[in-house]
Design a protein around this motif. Structure first.
Motif, PDB file in Angstrom:
ATOM      1  N   ILE A   2      -5.794  -4.945   1.168  1.00 33.44           N
ATOM      2  CA  ILE A   2      -6.955  -4.087   0.974  1.00 33.44           C
ATOM      3  C   ILE A   2      -8.201  -4.594   1.666  1.00 33.44           C
ATOM      4  O   ILE A   2      -9.231  -3.945   1.604  1.00 33.44           O
ATOM      5  CB  ILE A   2      -7.241  -3.879  -0.526  1.00 33.44           C
ATOM      6  CG1 ILE A   2      -7.539  -5.201  -1.217  1.00 33.44           C
ATOM      7  CG2 ILE A   2      -6.087  -3.174  -1.196  1.00 33.44           C
ATOM      8  CD1 ILE A   2      -8.001  -5.039  -2.633  1.00 33.44           C
ATOM      9  N   ALA A   3      -8.144  -5.717   2.317  1.00 36.94           N
ATOM     10  CA  ALA A   3      -9.328  -6.250   2.983  1.00 36.94           C
ATOM     11  C   ALA A   3      -9.499  -5.599   4.356  1.00 36.94           C
ATOM     12  O   ALA A   3      -8.540  -5.328   5.058  1.00 36.94           O
ATOM     13  CB  ALA A   3      -9.196  -7.761   3.148  1.00 36.94           C
ATOM     14  N   GLY A   4     -10.720  -5.346   4.726  1.00 39.36           N
ATOM     15  CA  GLY A   4     -11.013  -4.848   6.059  1.00 39.36           C
ATOM     16  C   GLY A   4     -11.300  -3.372   6.160  1.00 39.36           C
ATOM     17  O   GLY A   4     -11.770  -2.911   7.196  1.00 39.36           O
ATOM     18  N   GLY A  23     -18.869   6.628   8.146  1.00 40.04           N
ATOM     19  CA  GLY A  23     -18.509   7.211   6.853  1.00 40.04           C
ATOM     20  C   GLY A  23     -17.153   7.878   6.893  1.00 40.04           C
ATOM     21  O   GLY A  23     -16.339   7.729   5.968  1.00 40.04           O
ATOM     22  N   ARG A  24     -16.897   8.589   7.966  1.00 43.34           N
ATOM     23  CA  ARG A  24     -15.601   9.245   8.143  1.00 43.34           C
ATOM     24  C   ARG A  24     -14.485   8.208   8.213  1.00 43.34           C
ATOM     25  O   ARG A  24     -13.431   8.377   7.605  1.00 43.34           O
ATOM     26  CB  ARG A  24     -15.647  10.079   9.425  1.00 43.34           C
ATOM     27  CG  ARG A  24     -14.532  11.053   9.565  1.00 43.34           C
ATOM     28  CD  ARG A  24     -14.686  11.895  10.823  1.00 43.34           C
ATOM     29  NE  ARG A  24     -15.827  12.803  10.691  1.00 43.34           N
ATOM     30  CZ  ARG A  24     -16.493  13.297  11.714  1.00 43.34           C
ATOM     31  NH1 ARG A  24     -16.160  12.986  12.945  1.00 43.34           N
ATOM     32  NH2 ARG A  24     -17.501  14.124  11.518  1.00 43.34           N
ATOM     33  N   ALA A  25     -14.729   7.124   8.952  1.00 44.56           N
ATOM     34  CA  ALA A  25     -13.725   6.065   9.076  1.00 44.56           C
ATOM     35  C   ALA A  25     -13.473   5.385   7.735  1.00 44.56           C
ATOM     36  O   ALA A  25     -12.328   5.044   7.402  1.00 44.56           O
ATOM     37  CB  ALA A  25     -14.166   5.043  10.113  1.00 44.56           C
ATOM     38  N   ALA A  26     -14.513   5.176   6.933  1.00 43.12           N
ATOM     39  CA  ALA A  26     -14.340   4.550   5.624  1.00 43.12           C
ATOM     40  C   ALA A  26     -13.514   5.440   4.700  1.00 43.12           C
ATOM     41  O   ALA A  26     -12.618   4.958   3.997  1.00 43.12           O
ATOM     42  CB  ALA A  26     -15.697   4.246   5.002  1.00 43.12           C
ATOM     43  N   VAL A  27     -13.773   6.734   4.700  1.00 45.56           N
ATOM     44  CA  VAL A  27     -13.018   7.653   3.849  1.00 45.56           C
ATOM     45  C   VAL A  27     -11.557   7.724   4.288  1.00 45.56           C
ATOM     46  O   VAL A  27     -10.642   7.678   3.462  1.00 45.56           O
ATOM     47  CB  VAL A  27     -13.672   9.052   3.849  1.00 45.56           C
ATOM     48  CG1 VAL A  27     -12.778  10.074   3.177  1.00 45.56           C
ATOM     49  CG2 VAL A  27     -15.023   9.000   3.171  1.00 45.56           C
ATOM     50  N   LEU A  32      -5.818   6.188   3.587  1.00 43.59           N
ATOM     51  CA  LEU A  32      -4.619   5.535   4.112  1.00 43.59           C
ATOM     52  C   LEU A  32      -4.210   4.354   3.254  1.00 43.59           C
ATOM     53  O   LEU A  32      -3.014   4.111   3.046  1.00 43.59           O
ATOM     54  CB  LEU A  32      -4.841   5.097   5.555  1.00 43.59           C
ATOM     55  CG  LEU A  32      -4.811   6.199   6.601  1.00 43.59           C
ATOM     56  CD1 LEU A  32      -5.196   5.646   7.972  1.00 43.59           C
ATOM     57  CD2 LEU A  32      -3.459   6.852   6.655  1.00 43.59           C
ATOM     58  N   LEU A  33      -5.179   3.633   2.749  1.00 44.73           N
ATOM     59  CA  LEU A  33      -4.889   2.509   1.864  1.00 44.73           C
ATOM     60  C   LEU A  33      -4.169   2.974   0.610  1.00 44.73           C
ATOM     61  O   LEU A  33      -3.198   2.358   0.172  1.00 44.73           O
ATOM     62  CB  LEU A  33      -6.189   1.793   1.496  1.00 44.73           C
ATOM     63  CG  LEU A  33      -6.084   0.658   0.506  1.00 44.73           C
ATOM     64  CD1 LEU A  33      -5.332  -0.513   1.131  1.00 44.73           C
ATOM     65  CD2 LEU A  33      -7.451   0.221   0.072  1.00 44.73           C
ATOM     66  N   TYR A  37      -0.393   1.730  -0.133  1.00 45.91           N
ATOM     67  CA  TYR A  37      -0.186   0.975  -1.363  1.00 45.91           C
ATOM     68  C   TYR A  37       0.792   1.687  -2.287  1.00 45.91           C
ATOM     69  O   TYR A  37       1.696   1.071  -2.854  1.00 45.91           O
ATOM     70  CB  TYR A  37      -1.522   0.743  -2.063  1.00 45.91           C
ATOM     71  CG  TYR A  37      -1.408  -0.112  -3.284  1.00 45.91           C
ATOM     72  CD1 TYR A  37      -1.267  -1.487  -3.175  1.00 45.91           C
ATOM     73  CD2 TYR A  37      -1.442   0.443  -4.558  1.00 45.91           C
ATOM     74  CE1 TYR A  37      -1.158  -2.279  -4.294  1.00 45.91           C
ATOM     75  CE2 TYR A  37      -1.337  -0.340  -5.682  1.00 45.91           C
ATOM     76  CZ  TYR A  37      -1.200  -1.706  -5.546  1.00 45.91           C
ATOM     77  OH  TYR A  37      -1.083  -2.480  -6.663  1.00 45.91           O
ATOM     78  N   SER A  38       0.628   2.999  -2.449  1.00 48.71           N
ATOM     79  CA  SER A  38       1.529   3.764  -3.313  1.00 48.71           C
ATOM     80  C   SER A  38       2.952   3.744  -2.771  1.00 48.71           C
ATOM     81  O   SER A  38       3.914   3.590  -3.529  1.00 48.71           O
ATOM     82  CB  SER A  38       1.052   5.207  -3.439  1.00 48.71           C
ATOM     83  OG  SER A  38      -0.226   5.238  -4.012  1.00 48.71           O
ATOM     84  N   PHE A  39       3.102   3.895  -1.459  1.00 52.31           N
ATOM     85  CA  PHE A  39       4.427   3.869  -0.844  1.00 52.31           C
ATOM     86  C   PHE A  39       5.109   2.527  -1.082  1.00 52.31           C
ATOM     87  O   PHE A  39       6.287   2.470  -1.437  1.00 52.31           O
ATOM     88  CB  PHE A  39       4.308   4.158   0.651  1.00 52.31           C
ATOM     89  CG  PHE A  39       5.618   4.172   1.371  1.00 52.31           C
ATOM     90  CD1 PHE A  39       6.494   5.228   1.218  1.00 52.31           C
ATOM     91  CD2 PHE A  39       5.979   3.121   2.191  1.00 52.31           C
ATOM     92  CE1 PHE A  39       7.707   5.234   1.880  1.00 52.31           C
ATOM     93  CE2 PHE A  39       7.181   3.118   2.853  1.00 52.31           C
ATOM     94  CZ  PHE A  39       8.048   4.181   2.701  1.00 52.31           C
TER      95      PHE A  39
END
Length: 83
Positions: A2-4, A23-27, A32-33, A37-39
């Motif tokens: 989750i870092a980065g 902002g778009r990249a952070a969202v 994607l995280l 993570y769920s997968f």
């Protein structure tokens, strides 16, 4: 894992369209995280049966032991302790 994801916000003065793209990249990176993570969690929990998973005191160490033996269970326990 989750870092980065937040690094795009810190370099916003160095990108094109600095009012929109960070902002778009952070969202997008947070979305994607969540998917990655769920997968991983669903895939790892499919390694052992649900009854063994429910009976286990530490499910992630049980999964690590099923995948790689007691050595990996110790590594997983250490990783959980350090997290």
């Amino acid at each position: 894992m989750i870092a980065g994801w937040d690094a795009t916000v810190y370099v916003n003065e160095e990108v094109k369209h600095r009012r929109q793209n960070p902002g778009r990249a952070a969202v997008i990176s947070v979305a994607l995280l969540i998917v990655i993570y769920s997968f991983c969690q669903i895939g790892l929990q499919g390694v052992i049966s649900p009854s063994k998973l429910a009976k286990s005191a530490a499910p992630l160490t049980g999964i690590a032991q099923a995948l790689g033996g007691s050595g990996w269970a110790d590594v997983m326990a250490l990783a959980l302790a350090l997290s």
